[in-house]
Design a protein around this motif. Structure first.
Motif, short mmCIF file in Angstrom:
data_model
loop_
_atom_site.label_atom_id
_atom_site.label_comp_id
_atom_site.label_asym_id
_atom_site.label_seq_id
_atom_site.Cartn_x
_atom_site.Cartn_y
_atom_site.Cartn_z
N ARG A 1 0.83 -1.21 0.00
CA ARG A 1 0.00 0.00 0.00
C ARG A 1 0.86 1.26 0.00
NH1 ARG A 1 -2.38 -2.34 4.43
NH2 ARG A 1 -1.65 -0.55 5.63
N GLY A 2 0.59 2.11 -0.98
CA GLY A 2 1.32 3.37 -1.08
C GLY A 2 2.69 3.23 -1.70
N LYS A 3 3.13 1.99 -1.94
CA LYS A 3 4.46 1.77 -2.54
C LYS A 3 4.34 0.95 -3.82
CE LYS A 3 6.02 1.01 2.21
NZ LYS A 3 4.67 0.65 2.66
N GLU A 4 3.15 0.93 -4.41
CA GLU A 4 2.92 0.07 -5.59
C GLU A 4 3.89 0.41 -6.72
OE1 GLU A 4 -0.98 0.35 -3.36
OE2 GLU A 4 0.51 1.81 -4.10
N PHE A 5 4.10 1.69 -6.98
CA PHE A 5 4.94 2.09 -8.09
C PHE A 5 6.38 1.67 -7.88
CE2 PHE A 5 7.77 5.35 -9.97
CZ PHE A 5 7.54 5.06 -11.31
N GLU A 6 6.92 1.93 -6.66
CA GLU A 6 8.30 1.58 -6.38
C GLU A 6 8.55 0.07 -6.46
OE1 GLU A 6 7.60 5.57 -5.04
OE2 GLU A 6 6.54 3.70 -4.59
N LEU A 7 7.60 -0.71 -5.94
CA LEU A 7 7.77 -2.16 -5.92
C LEU A 7 7.58 -2.77 -7.32
CD1 LEU A 7 5.88 -2.97 -2.60
CD2 LEU A 7 8.35 -2.89 -2.97
N ALA A 8 6.59 -2.27 -8.05
CA ALA A 8 6.31 -2.83 -9.37
C ALA A 8 7.42 -2.54 -10.36
CB ALA A 8 4.99 -2.30 -9.89
N THR A 9 8.13 -1.44 -10.18
CA THR A 9 9.18 -1.07 -11.12
C THR A 9 10.56 -1.51 -10.67
OG1 THR A 9 9.29 1.12 -10.07
CG2 THR A 9 7.89 0.89 -12.02
N ASP A 10 10.65 -2.19 -9.52
CA ASP A 10 11.92 -2.75 -9.06
C ASP A 10 12.18 -4.05 -9.83
OD1 ASP A 10 14.02 -2.70 -6.58
OD2 ASP A 10 13.44 -4.76 -7.10
N TYR A 11 13.36 -4.18 -10.41
CA TYR A 11 13.64 -5.32 -11.29
C TYR A 11 13.48 -6.65 -10.58
CZ TYR A 11 16.11 -8.45 -14.45
OH TYR A 11 16.43 -9.50 -15.26
N ILE A 12 13.94 -6.74 -9.34
CA ILE A 12 13.90 -8.01 -8.61
C ILE A 12 12.55 -8.22 -7.94
CG2 ILE A 12 14.94 -9.31 -6.71
CD1 ILE A 12 17.58 -7.93 -7.35
#
Length: 761
Positions: A91-102
């Motif tokens: 929650r609130g970190k969807e963009f950062e997590l989805a665009t992290d390669y690993i």
């Protein structure tokens, strides 16, 4: 040590499963103050989403989840809990997590295994930044995985409302500024997936992807079913038609100011074609032509609103459209527009845009494909006449420039619109004459026509064309063989020079043609034409001594079967003898078992006299059937074979198929319902062995039986035909050849090879 290791694993799993979410629920949306995706017009400065650093503790947490998945230690129930807890941590970190390669890889696994509420919660949480996620190399995979998972949950009707609301939020964000997503190499794929979900078809459905150039060419030359039929794919999940239409119209409405970018961008072209493939499917529904009438003028660059038929296209955009058709991406788009355009719009485009520019576009390496599409979708005979007036005298120039596809499309369109009216028949004759004149001068023998068309590239690249000879070890050109196949569909009276040419070929050249995949189909097309039996006999006899070798090739086996069908009794016996000599080797090939059964080689080897008697009875039955149901115009040309022509008949293809089955069944030749893959024959057909028929049965009882069946069938069909409309009668004039080929159930598609693919700059 083992006990300690197990204790460690249990503790690690418990630690991950028991981790509590510390944020508010999904329904509250992203964290207040979180920087979200800023929408902009293409003319405004772009505001990027700032990707924050992922918390190290969260990285470690998702790493432990990945290790658990890889170790296969998680049970089904535990997996559900694990997915729920992990997604709550996003929650609130969807963009950062989805665009992290690993981490994105782990996130994909979680989205595949979670329930619909948490899946939709994740998508709603990242809805505001969905364009940024979709345009990221790693995020695009996460977005496509989430959309695919949505389709899985739509099997449950109770999930429809929550999925619809989620998709509505995503579509709303997309249509506010779709240009960036459409022009992005990753975003375009996500957008196509979103269209598939809204349409209700699989995400990898061919409906939303451009067909191969070879497939498109086959359709244009009438060798494949129309794309509209092929794309009529049943839905794999519940569709969202309202969302679909609002998404498409919203995308194009908001992109109106950026239409120049869309017209020339290679990635946006793919997306727009997906939209039009989708609209093609929607045309099957009532009233959607109006949507096309609004959308297509926008894509052509028109700025005014629809003001009625005949005024859909502004004259001010015509010159720009003509220039854009010389661009790679826009030419692809224009081909689709011509395919799906309603008739009124097509007619206006034909008159305002293309008229008087056909030859100029035909000579261009991109524009010529648009002209092929224009010709292939011509709506009436008058348009064909106008096309002929501009291109008919240019056949040789087009062939010299390598634009043979335009010539092929024009000939095939004449065949498609062939309605036995004088105007089209005359146009067919003119096309055939122009083609022969392009490859053969008036002082040359017509026998060179077919060889030169088979080797179009070789002939036109030759400096001394008058001394051109049959090339050795050169593959025959695909487009040339396709042109000849189309030509041999016409009435024999219109193509006498071609018949004379193919029947006067030297024996070794006929054999080389039969060995070539494309050349073999030309021979089959000729043997399936309505040329006389004597003319076909002249060609088939030149292959004597080579049938065994030909049958060993998968493509050659079809030619052997066609020769057997078209041959006289003595030729059939010669073919059977040659196949018997190679029976052992032939039975080991993929096509061999079918061919041996089809020609009854076992029966020929066991009792040749009865085999010949059955072949004679079968041939006479076909003659009697044709004399009973065929037209008087063509009976004179059918001397040795039961083949079809393009004249009117009293039966349709379904009736003929049934009658042929009855004839074969009565004579002990039940046609195997199998492909050339060598499938097993049905047990009940094994009893219909050839040795079961004595001379008396074949010559007397069977003959009486089939005569009664023919009479009964004729009376039944005549009663059904009484009162039929003239339109129905016209539909009943389909050639017998079509039914004959359908009966064979051959799993070979008439598609050109890769050499005919579109070679655009």
């Amino acid at each position: 040590m083992g006990e300690e290791n197990q204790s460690y694993k249990r503790g690690r799993k418990k630690k991950v499963l028991d981790r509590k979410a510390k944020k508010e629920s999904f329904s509250d949306g992203p964290k207040k103050g979180e920087k979200s995706w800023k929408h902009h017009n293409a003319s405004e400065p772009q505001t990027s989403v700032v990707r924050k650093q992922v918390d190290p503790e969260l990285v470690k947490y998702f790493s432990e989840i990945a290790n658990l998945f890889e170790s296969n230690e998680v049970e089904l129930e535990e997996r559900s809990v694990l997915c729920r807890n992990a997604l709550e941590e996003t929650r609130g970190k969807e963009f950062e997590l989805a665009t992290d390669y690993i981490i994105s890889h782990t996130l994909q696994m979680l989205l595949e295994g979670c329930d619909v509420d948490h899946l939709c919660g994740f998508l709603r949480g990242c809805a505001e930044v969905f364009p940024a996620v979709a345009m990221d190399r790693s995020g695009s995979h996460v977005a496509e995985t989430a959309l695919k998972s949505l389709t899985m949950h739509l099997q449950d009707e109770q999930a429809y409302s929550v999925v619809e609301e989620t998709l509505r939020m995503i579509c709303k964000v997309i249509v506010e500024n779709p240009v960036d997503v459409m022009c992005n190499c990753y975003g375009s794929h996500v957008l196509r997936s979103l269209l598939c979900v809204c349409k209700g078809v699989p995400l990898d459905s061919s409906v939303f992807h451009r067909a191969k150039p070879s497939t498109i060419l086959a359709e244009r030359l009438n060798f494949n079913a129309p794309r509209s039929d092929r794309n009529n794919t049943p839905n794999s999940h519940t569709a969202f038609p309202d969302l679909l239409m609002s998404l498409i119209s919203g995308m194009l409405r908001c992109s109106k100011n950026d239409i120049k970018t869309l017209q020339t961008d290679q990635y946006s072209s793919l997306v727009l074609q997906a939209c039009f493939h989708l609209i093609t499917a929607l045309k099957l529904l009532t009233g959607h032509d109006q949507e096309l009438l609004k959308i297509i003028p926008i894509l052509l660059g028109c700025s005014k609103e629809n003001v009625g038929e005949g005024h859909l296209i502004e004259m001010t955009v015509v010159r720009d459209v003509l220039e854009l058709m010389k661009e790679t991406a826009y030419s692809h788009l224009m081909e689709v527009i011509l395919e799906v355009a309603p008739e009124s719009l097509y007619n206006e485009m034909f008159t305002k845009v293309y008229k008087n520019s056909l030859f100029e576009l035909s000579t261009h390496h991109c524009g010529n494909f648009v002209i092929q599409a224009l010709i292939s979708h011509a709506r009436n005979q008058d348009q064909m006449v106008l096309i002929w007036e501009e291109l008919g005298a240019k056949f040789r120039e087009l062939l010299e420039m390598g634009r043979s596809g335009v010539v092929a499309a024009l000939i095939a369109a004449c065949q498609r619109l062939h309605t036995h009216e004088h105007k089209i028949l005359f146009l067919i004759l003119l096309c055939c004459q122009a083609l022969s004149a392009a490859v053969c001068s008036t002082n040359e023998s017509p026998r060179c026509i077919v060889p030169r068309i088979l080797f179009l590239e070789s002939y036109f690249s030759c400096g001394d064309k008058l001394n051109w000879n049959w090339p050795n070890r050169v593959k025959m050109q695909v487009i040339g063989s396709l042109i000849l196949q189309t030509v041999f569909r016409f009435q024999s009276e219109l193509i006498q020079p071609y018949i004379s040419s193919i029947t006067s070929m030297e024996a070794d050249h006929v054999f080389e043609t039969a060995k070539d995949a494309g050349g073999g189909r030309v021979i089959e097309a000729f043997l399936g034409s309505n040329a006389s039996g004597k003319q076909k006999h002249r060609l088939v006899v030149k292959l004597r001594g080579h049938f065994g070798e030909l049958s060993m090739h998968s493509s050659g086996s079809f030619t052997v079967e066609s020769c057997f069908t078209a041959g006289s009794l003595s030729l059939r016996e010669a073919i059977a003898s040659e196949l018997l000599a190679v029976q052992t080797e032939l039975s080991k090939t993929k096509q061999g078992p079918y061919l041996l059964r089809k020609l009854d080689i076992d029966g020929f080897a066991a009792r040749p006299d009865q085999w010949k008697l059955r072949q004679s009875s079968k041939q006479s039955t076909y003659k009697e059937f044709y004399a009973t149901f065929g037209s008087s115009e063509t009976n004179s040309s059918k001397k040795d074979t039961f083949v079809a022509d393009s004249s009117k008949h009293a039966l349709n293809s379904k009736d003929i198929k049934t009658m042929r089955k009855e004839i074969d069944h009565s004579l002990g030749f039940a046609t195997p319902s199998m492909s050339l893959s060598g499938s097993k024959r049905h047990p009940e057909k094994e009893d219909q062995r050839s040795e079961k028929y004595t001379k008396h049965e074949t010559g007397d009882d069977v003959s009486k039986g089939k005569t009664m069946k023919l009479k009964k069938k004729k009376d039944q069909i005549f009663s059904e035909k009484v009162g039929a409309s003239s339109k129905g009668a016209e539909n009943a004039t389909k050639p017998f050849l079509s039914a004959d080929k359908t009966e064979k159930k051959r799993h070979r598609k008439d598609k050109p090879s890769k050499s005919s693919k579109k070679s655009k700059a």
